[in-house]
Enzyme design. Structure first.
Site, PDB file in Angstrom:
ATOM      1  N   PRO A  51      -3.044  -1.839  -8.631  1.00 32.30           N
ATOM      2  CA  PRO A  51      -2.280  -0.968  -7.722  1.00 32.30           C
ATOM      3  C   PRO A  51      -2.540  -1.346  -6.268  1.00 32.30           C
ATOM      4  CG  PRO A  51      -4.188   0.179  -8.605  1.00 32.30           C
ATOM      5  CD  PRO A  51      -4.121  -1.127  -9.320  1.00 32.30           C
ATOM      6  N   THR A 104      -0.945  -0.451  -2.329  1.00 33.73           N
ATOM      7  CA  THR A 104      -0.008   0.324  -1.519  1.00 33.73           C
ATOM      8  C   THR A 104       0.887  -0.602  -0.706  1.00 33.73           C
ATOM      9  OG1 THR A 104      -1.560   2.155  -1.351  1.00 33.73           O
ATOM     10  CG2 THR A 104       0.197   2.064   0.285  1.00 33.73           C
ATOM     11  N   GLN A 141       0.039   5.096 -10.647  1.00 34.02           N
ATOM     12  CA  GLN A 141      -1.272   5.552 -10.174  1.00 34.02           C
ATOM     13  C   GLN A 141      -1.050   6.854  -9.390  1.00 34.02           C
ATOM     14  OE1 GLN A 141      -3.587   4.014  -6.699  1.00 34.02           O
ATOM     15  NE2 GLN A 141      -4.976   3.269  -8.290  1.00 34.02           N
ATOM     16  N   TYR A 165     -11.216   8.466  -2.040  1.00 33.99           N
ATOM     17  CA  TYR A 165     -10.097   9.407  -2.068  1.00 33.99           C
ATOM     18  C   TYR A 165     -10.509  10.674  -2.807  1.00 33.99           C
ATOM     19  CZ  TYR A 165      -7.628   5.357  -0.299  1.00 33.99           C
ATOM     20  OH  TYR A 165      -7.245   4.289   0.476  1.00 33.99           O
TER      21      TYR A 165
END
Length: 387
Positions: A41, A43, A118, A190
């Protein structure tokens, strides 16, 4: 160039160990994969108003057509207005966003690959000046940023009940959209990781204090999702020791503590653990003697829990991602002997490939066909456009 303890390779990309095992099928519950390669994953922020469009569908389709067995999408915001700061990051809620994701899913499936989203909530990493829902206060376990400063506010009990339901809604949306499973982003500082890390979780209730207590909320989220999506829908959980700009951080100081973090997550319903590292070949606990001191984080995870694991971190490249984001950085291609050796030693079941797939959608097919010398080096240009 140095690859791992005891393994040194030259600039040649010639392979000495066979990658054939990495092209064997893999299956766990709803995830049925043609090989062991996943797209990590990453961004990209090419979804205006949180809606993934045809260009996003084509971007993921190319990686599927290039042989990648599993696509793990970039982080997609769950339905909490405080989930993240950016207007161009995709969302896993709202009719338009879900319709956009349906186009992505169909495009990937048409190429014979599986795909999971995700699910992402940044917590305190959302910051103090978000462009998305700027009037909403940033929230996190204790209102403490990764550097120890105060940011936003801490969750109340009522907040956490609502937050759990928002994770569940995101998971149900993913299943209803046609995804083959889902991944929870519990890494890199996160939201879910903020509960696990003592620096960002100083709560004095049932969700703070001991390592077991700090794991309680992430496990609660997993259990609620499992109850909502059923037993057969695969749940992947991504975790890490390191945090954004805190590369020496640890949620577990030793294997025993790592087991105490991961076991409740598995008991709650996690099927696959995605052990995020910056270098897949780095030992997780190098202070240990013997072979155990050489095991990577995925290897320790598999040993401690018995569930399938995903390894990741500079796969096929000669520099870590932090340097690669700079203006003049580039990452050359390397051999894969260290990776294959870890696979043959049973350290992981799947390998997530990141920047190498940004530069080269055909990367997996090239490896499988023995065309490793045709792989394309990664440069910063490869993150400027969606190709």
């Amino acid at each position: 160039m140095r690859l791992c303890a005891g393994v040194t390779e030259t600039a040649s990309t010639t392979q000495h160990l066979s990658t054939a095992g990495l092209f064997e099928p893999f299956e766990v519950k709803s995830l049925k994969l043609r090989n062991r390669f996943a797209m990590a994953p990453m961004t990209r922020a090419f979804s205006p108003d949180g809606i993934p469009g045809p260009d996003v569908a084509e971007y993921y389709r190319k990686r599927a057509a290039g042989g990648t067995g599993l696509i793990i999408t970039e982080g997609t915001y769950i339905p909490d207005p405080a989930a993240g700061p950016h207007t161009r990051v995709p969302r896993i809620y709202g009719d338009a966003s879900l319709e956009g994701w349906k186009g992505v899913v169909d495009a990937v499936h048409a190429e014979g690959s599986a795909i999971i989203p995700q699910l992402w909530h940044l917590g305190v990493e959302r910051g103090t000046e978000p462009r998305l829902f700027p009037d909403v206060t940033t929230v996190s376990p204790s209102g403490i940023a990764l550097d120890g400063s105060s940011v936003g506010r801490a969750f109340t009990d009522a907040d956490l009940d609502e937050l759990t339901s928002q994770w569940v809604q995101a998971a149900v949306n993913a299943k209803n959209t046609g995804f083959d499973g889902l991944e929870l982003h519990g890494a890199h500082g996160y939201l879910l990781d903020e509960f696990l890390w003592a620096t960002t979780n100083v709560r004095d209730d049932q969700f703070g204090g001991s390592l077991e207590a700090r794991t309680r909320f992430p496990a609660q989220v997993v259990a609620a999702i499992r109850a909502a999506v059923g037993e057969d829908f695969a749940i992947v959980y991504r975790f890490s020791q390191w945090k954004s700009n805190h590369f020496d951080a640890r949620i577990a100081q030793n294997p025993e503590e790592l087991g105490r973090v991961l076991t409740p997550l598995v008991d709650a319903g996690v099927d696959v653990l995605h052990a995020s590292t910056r270098r897949h070949w780095d030992p997780a606990f190098p202070e240990l003697d013997g072979h155990d001191g050489k095991l990577g984080l995925a290897g320790w995870t598999r040993k401690l829990t018995g569930v399938p694991t995903i390894t990741v971190g500079s796969v096929g490249l000669d520099s870590v991602f932090t340097s690669a984001w700079s203006e003049d950085a580039a990452s050359g291609v390397t051999g894969l002997d260290a990776l294959v050796g870890q696979f043959q030693d049973g350290e992981f079941d799947l390998v997530a490939v990141g920047r190498a797939l940004l530069s080269d959608p055909e990367w997996v097919n090239k490896v499988g066909d023995g065309r490793v010398d045709e792989r394309i080096e990664f440069t910063r240009d490869h993150i400027q456009h969606l190709v």
